[in-house]
Write an enzyme that holds these catalytic residues in place. Structure first.
Site, mmCIF file in Angstrom:
data_model
loop_
_atom_site.group_PDB
_atom_site.id
_atom_site.type_symbol
_atom_site.label_atom_id
_atom_site.label_comp_id
_atom_site.label_asym_id
_atom_site.label_seq_id
_atom_site.Cartn_x
_atom_site.Cartn_y
_atom_site.Cartn_z
ATOM 1 N N THR A 1 0.831 -1.204 0.000
ATOM 2 C CA THR A 1 0.000 0.000 0.000
ATOM 3 C C THR A 1 0.870 1.261 0.000
ATOM 4 O O THR A 1 0.550 2.246 -0.665
ATOM 5 C CB THR A 1 -0.938 -0.014 1.228
ATOM 6 O OG1 THR A 1 -1.684 -1.226 1.207
ATOM 7 C CG2 THR A 1 -1.893 1.163 1.214
ATOM 8 N N HIS B 1 1.915 1.851 -3.429
ATOM 9 C CA HIS B 1 0.780 2.358 -4.224
ATOM 10 C C HIS B 1 0.543 3.838 -3.933
ATOM 11 O O HIS B 1 0.236 4.611 -4.841
ATOM 12 C CB HIS B 1 -0.486 1.558 -3.930
ATOM 13 C CG HIS B 1 -0.533 0.198 -4.590
ATOM 14 N ND1 HIS B 1 -0.675 0.052 -5.945
ATOM 15 C CD2 HIS B 1 -0.451 -1.051 -4.083
ATOM 16 C CE1 HIS B 1 -0.682 -1.243 -6.248
ATOM 17 N NE2 HIS B 1 -0.543 -1.932 -5.129
HETATM 18 ZN ZN LIG Z 1 -0.194 -2.686 4.991
#
Ligand SMILES: [Zn+2]
Ligand SMILES: [Zn+2]
Length: 327
Positions: free
Chosen positions: A39, A42
């Site tokens: 994440t 990202h």
């Molecule tokens: Zn995470």
């Protein structure tokens, strides 16, 4: 203090950042460790929306070093792991017991300053005590594991069933350990990375396959934990009648797949998704403390904040397993 800060697309770096102070109901943590995850990459590359600027880091464990007014339960010296997701408590989703679907959902490391910094301010209510016997650093795994626990709550798991997991990163490896503990006797791990397949076998997968040779699987539960569109399609294609596809990986926003509604109907196939881990942090901590999920196989390289920055912007060396920054 120095913190790893996302300041917009292509601007993620270590920079000076003000030290936080404890507001009403908040504690200050001396961060012991903060995990890095896909994440964060990202967010850095713009494919996951975040506030800018914001201190990254949503997998955090540390020690309480100060308490604000109104803090009742925690004391200085307590070891805690942080639930990064904050809900408003007032919207229809919160009122129906689904705070992770909150209309105003906020998250440390995404929309509020996270733990990739030596100090972090956190509401007491977001802190979970680390059980005795579990190392503080290992407690960074409580957040990703809380998501796995919630995901497995959303599907039907029964002893003796067959399962396959696409994507054998941190989530996939923890998923396999949980499935094993829940009595799933046949678990196939699928990954294009040989070292990930080897690790899956070590934690209880009964078979492993390379991604390009995963056709022909026939399972009751298919877990897509890689975020890849082709994995989604092969996982869906692998299901037996009555099977469930668990959508767990973070796909790219522009990805689209086609499904055959008649097959879903005739074979009673279910597609189930899960998002973060509401109410599952304490269960995750106990699974780690009990060794049901072995932190030592999941934790990888401990790095400095600068090395963490390199990992997030994909400029440093490749790293093993769950990379985490220590302070
Ligand atoms: Zn995470
Ligand atoms: Zn809400």
């Amino acid at each position: 203090m120095q913190a790893l800060v996302f300041s917009g697309f292509d601007h993620t770096a270590v920079r000076d950042w003000p030290e936080p102070s404890a507001g009403q109901g908040e504690v200050i943590l001396r961060v012991a460790a903060a995990g890095l995850c896909g994440t964060d990459r990202h967010i850095a590359d713009g494919s996951y929306t975040a506030r800018s600027p914001v201190v990254l880091g949503h997998e955090v464990a540390g020690i309480v070093i100060a308490t604000g007014t109104g803090v009742k339960r925690l004391q200085i010296g307590d070891r805690v792991s942080v639930d990064p997701n904050l809900s408003c408590g007032a919207c229809a989703y919160c009122h129906s017991g689904r705070p992770h679907l909150c209309e105003q959902l906020a998250s440390f490391g995404v929309t509020r300053d996270g733990g990739l910094a030596p100090y972090m301010a956190v509401p007491e209510s977001q802190c979970h005590r680390i059980p005795d016997g579990l190392a503080t650093e290992a407690a960074i795994l409580a957040e990703p594991l809380s998501c796995v626990v919630h995901a497995l709550d959303r599907v039907h798991v029964w002893s003796g069933m067959t399962a396959a997991v696409w994507g054998l990163g941190t989530a996939g490896i923890m998923m396999i350990q949980c499935l094993r503990a829940l009595g799933v006797t046949s678990i196939t791990g699928v990954s294009h990375r040989a070292e990930h397949r080897e690790k899956a076998l070590r934690v209880g997968a009964t078979a492993v396959l390379a991604t390009d040779s995963a056709s022909g699987l026939f399972v009751d539960l298919a877990v897509e934990a890689s975020g890849s569109l082709s994995a989604f399609e092969s996982a869906l294609g692998s299901l037996r009648k009555g099977g469930e596809l668990l959508v767990y990986g973070v796909a790219n926003p522009e990805d689209a797949a086609s499904v055959h509604p008649q097959r879903l109907f005739r074979d009673e196939i279910s597609i189930v998704s899960s998002f973060v881990g509401p109410y599952t942090m304490d269960r995750a901590l106990h699974l780690l403390a009990a060794g049901t999920v072995d932190p030592s196989v999941v934790l990888g390289d401990a790095v400095t904040l600068r090395e963490a920055a390199d990992w997030v912007v994909k400029s440093g060396p490749s790293r093993n397993a769950k990379v985490y920054a220590v302070f």
